[in-house]
Design an enzyme around this catalytic site. Structure first.
Site, PDB file in Angstrom:
ATOM      1  N   ARG A 100       0.784  -1.236   0.000  1.00  0.00           N
ATOM      2  CA  ARG A 100       0.000   0.000   0.000  1.00  0.00           C
ATOM      3  C   ARG A 100       0.815   1.285   0.000  1.00  0.00           C
ATOM      4  O   ARG A 100       1.883   1.354   0.605  1.00  0.00           O
ATOM      5  CB  ARG A 100      -0.934   0.008   1.225  1.00  0.00           C
ATOM      6  CG  ARG A 100      -1.997  -1.068   1.120  1.00  0.00           C
ATOM      7  CD  ARG A 100      -2.861  -1.163   2.357  1.00  0.00           C
ATOM      8  NE  ARG A 100      -3.860  -2.216   2.160  1.00  0.00           N
ATOM      9  CZ  ARG A 100      -3.602  -3.523   2.301  1.00  0.00           C
ATOM     10  NH1 ARG A 100      -2.389  -3.929   2.672  1.00  0.00           N
ATOM     11  NH2 ARG A 100      -4.542  -4.419   2.073  1.00  0.00           N
ATOM     12  N   HIS A 125      -0.898  -2.666  -4.531  1.00  0.00           N
ATOM     13  CA  HIS A 125      -0.335  -3.579  -5.539  1.00  0.00           C
ATOM     14  C   HIS A 125      -0.343  -3.021  -6.956  1.00  0.00           C
ATOM     15  O   HIS A 125      -0.688  -3.724  -7.917  1.00  0.00           O
ATOM     16  CB  HIS A 125      -1.081  -4.915  -5.501  1.00  0.00           C
ATOM     17  CG  HIS A 125      -0.854  -5.719  -4.247  1.00  0.00           C
ATOM     18  ND1 HIS A 125       0.307  -5.663  -3.521  1.00  0.00           N
ATOM     19  CD2 HIS A 125      -1.662  -6.612  -3.585  1.00  0.00           C
ATOM     20  CE1 HIS A 125       0.210  -6.487  -2.480  1.00  0.00           C
ATOM     21  NE2 HIS A 125      -0.967  -7.055  -2.489  1.00  0.00           N
ATOM     22  N   HIS A 200       3.457 -12.719  -5.400  1.00  0.00           N
ATOM     23  CA  HIS A 200       2.370 -12.851  -4.433  1.00  0.00           C
ATOM     24  C   HIS A 200       1.828 -14.283  -4.392  1.00  0.00           C
ATOM     25  O   HIS A 200       0.618 -14.491  -4.271  1.00  0.00           O
ATOM     26  CB  HIS A 200       1.262 -11.858  -4.797  1.00  0.00           C
ATOM     27  CG  HIS A 200       0.388 -11.467  -3.658  1.00  0.00           C
ATOM     28  ND1 HIS A 200      -0.386 -12.385  -2.959  1.00  0.00           N
ATOM     29  CD2 HIS A 200       0.148 -10.272  -3.081  1.00  0.00           C
ATOM     30  CE1 HIS A 200      -1.057 -11.754  -2.022  1.00  0.00           C
ATOM     31  NE2 HIS A 200      -0.750 -10.465  -2.066  1.00  0.00           N
ATOM     32  N   ASP A 274      -1.098  -9.868   8.446  1.00  0.00           N
ATOM     33  CA  ASP A 274      -1.030  -9.143   7.177  1.00  0.00           C
ATOM     34  C   ASP A 274      -0.088  -7.968   7.421  1.00  0.00           C
ATOM     35  O   ASP A 274      -0.492  -6.811   7.394  1.00  0.00           O
ATOM     36  CB  ASP A 274      -2.432  -8.680   6.754  1.00  0.00           C
ATOM     37  CG  ASP A 274      -2.453  -8.121   5.327  1.00  0.00           C
ATOM     38  OD1 ASP A 274      -1.368  -8.024   4.715  1.00  0.00           O
ATOM     39  OD2 ASP A 274      -3.542  -7.773   4.844  1.00  0.00           O
ATOM     40  N   GLU A 340       5.971 -12.080   0.914  1.00  0.00           N
ATOM     41  CA  GLU A 340       6.235 -11.157  -0.187  1.00  0.00           C
ATOM     42  C   GLU A 340       7.444 -10.292   0.147  1.00  0.00           C
ATOM     43  O   GLU A 340       7.314  -9.306   0.870  1.00  0.00           O
ATOM     44  CB  GLU A 340       4.998 -10.271  -0.408  1.00  0.00           C
ATOM     45  CG  GLU A 340       3.708 -11.050  -0.645  1.00  0.00           C
ATOM     46  CD  GLU A 340       2.454 -10.250  -0.287  1.00  0.00           C
ATOM     47  OE1 GLU A 340       2.230  -9.197  -0.896  1.00  0.00           O
ATOM     48  OE2 GLU A 340       1.712 -10.672   0.611  1.00  0.00           O
TER      49      GLU A 340
HETATM   50  C1  GLA Z   1      -1.240  -8.265   0.458  1.00  0.00           C
HETATM   51  C2  GLA Z   1      -1.894  -7.277   1.340  1.00  0.00           C
HETATM   52  C3  GLA Z   1      -3.193  -7.830   1.809  1.00  0.00           C
HETATM   53  C4  GLA Z   1      -4.073  -8.179   0.633  1.00  0.00           C
HETATM   54  C5  GLA Z   1      -3.362  -9.143  -0.250  1.00  0.00           C
HETATM   55  C6  GLA Z   1      -4.156  -9.433  -1.493  1.00  0.00           C
HETATM   56  O1  GLA Z   1      -0.702  -9.312   1.131  1.00  0.00           O
HETATM   57  O2  GLA Z   1      -1.089  -6.880   2.425  1.00  0.00           O
HETATM   58  O3  GLA Z   1      -3.824  -6.901   2.639  1.00  0.00           O
HETATM   59  O4  GLA Z   1      -4.388  -7.035  -0.102  1.00  0.00           O
HETATM   60  O5  GLA Z   1      -2.108  -8.652  -0.606  1.00  0.00           O
HETATM   61  O6  GLA Z   1      -5.463  -9.794  -1.263  1.00  0.00           O
END
Ligand code: GLA
Length: 376
Positions: A100, A125, A200, A274, A340
């Protein structure tokens, strides 16, 4: 000299032929306008194969040996249709900026750039049509004694999704006879810009069709700190120690042990994990270990290495059972784990996180290595 004396030599030649890794190019499907999408399958002689699509440079399939035989360990679709309807970034190459950017805004050399807003108030993304939703060119396919590879290329035009500078991109997937899948993302630009390109893939070493959740896997991450987030998943700027929290994976832990620990506010905000783990301060000249994942049942072990400073560990919290994946398997929360390798989320707005800037003449590089082995 009798011909039989030449036999060992002839066998050697045949042997080396047989032991060469293989790359096979084939049709995969079509885009709605009829454009063909090809796939390249890399195969080694130690039981591994990887299929990568020209659409989104997506890792569609990854077969890895286990104690009880080979199995596909990534989430995805059997046909193009799935990738077009509910992509979920399954296996995808994401960019220009993975994760983000707050409010989709950043400033470079005094000029503010506005990106597409596609995740609440933020850019995620790479925007609405990021690198994962583009057709790449298959530029090179190689096969040799120790490895097979495919290189995809693409030109990302100046202003694409709001990012400045024309970028020349390449994504090379190499499968080695050491059971490593190496992914090399490279980019150059004709104007100062930003980049954060990663893969990803959602991994489930049990095999997504096994019916076992990926949260049953055991994860180790050497990082001593992570970047907590606010309610829209933008880092607050704090670098917080993992000690004494569900974020401490410095010793091996089953993901399920703490992924539901709602006593921790960060687990509540993320609906699980996350978050970005802080592995190093800045990119390093060579790769370093970011995570180790182990499936106690199949014995499969995966090490994730990269030259990047951070790793986003995401437990598939947004998978809600609506995506019908390979073999008709529906994907639910926790069915895949993403690691990632990246620069930290929102780095362009957070100088304390370092820099995501790429200058003309410089080559951006993210090298990711997924190394597989089998434990007894
Ligand atoms: C990343 C983001 C998550 C989500 C995924 C895709 O890992 O951090 O919040 O957006 O990608 O769904």
């Amino acid at each position: 000299m009798k011909w039989t004396m030449l036999l060992p030599l002839a066998l050697l030649a045949v042997g080396s032929e047989v032991s060469a890794s293989d790359a096979h190019r084939e049709a995969f499907g079509k885009l709605p306008d009829g454009t063909a999408v090809e796939a390249v399958t890399l195969t080694n002689h130690r039981g591994m194969s990887a299929r990568v699509l020209a659409w989104g440079a997506i890792l569609q399939k990854l077969v890895v040996p286990g104690k009880n035989g080979p199995g596909d360990v990534v989430l995805g679709y059997d046909t193009m249709d799935g990738y077009l309807k509910a992509p979920n970034y399954f296996g995808a190459t994401v960019g220009r900026y993975a994760n983000r950017i707050a409010k989709g805004r950043f400033t470079l050399d005094g000029k503010e750039y506005k990106l597409a807003i596609n995740d609440g108030p933020n850019a995620l993304h790479g925007g609405r049509k990021g690198f994962d939703k583009q057709l790449w060119t298959i530029a090179k396919v190689t096969s040799g004694r120790d490895s097979a590879s495919v290189t995809f290329t693409r030109t990302s035009p100046d202003g694409e999704e709001g990012y400045p500078g024309t970028m020349q991109l390449s994504a090379t997937f190499t499968l080695t006879e050491n059971n490593e899948l190496q992914v090399d993302y490279r980019a150059t630009t004709d104007k100062p810009t930003i980049a954060n390109i990663t893969n990803h893939s959602y991994f489930n070493l049990a095999g997504p069709a096994s019916g076992r959740s990926a949260t049953e896997l055991v994860v180790t991450m050497p990082a001593a700190s992570y970047t907590p987030v606010g309610t829209t998943l933008i880092p607050t700027g704090e670098i917080r120690s993992v000690a004494g929290t569900p974020f401490d994976f410095r010793t091996p832990r089953r993901v399920a042990d703490r992924v539901r620990d709602g006593r921790d506010e960060q687990i509540r905000i993320g609906r699980g994990y996350d978050h970005n783990w802080v592995v190093t301060k800045a990119p390093t000249p060579s790769v370093h270990l970011m995570a180790r994942v182990k499936d106690p049942v199949s014995g499969r072990v995966m090490d994730v290495l990269s030259n990047q400073p951070g790793v986003q560990f995401y437990t598939g919290n947004f998978l809600d059972g609506t995506a019908v994946g390979k073999g008709g398997t529906i994907y639910r929360q926790g069915d895949g784990l993403c690691f990632e390798p990246q620069v930290f989320p929102d780095t362009p707005n957070q100088p304390a996180f370092g820099s995501a800037r790429v200058e003309p003449g410089q080559t951006y590089e993210n090298r990711i290595v997924y190394r597989f082995s089998t434990a007894k």
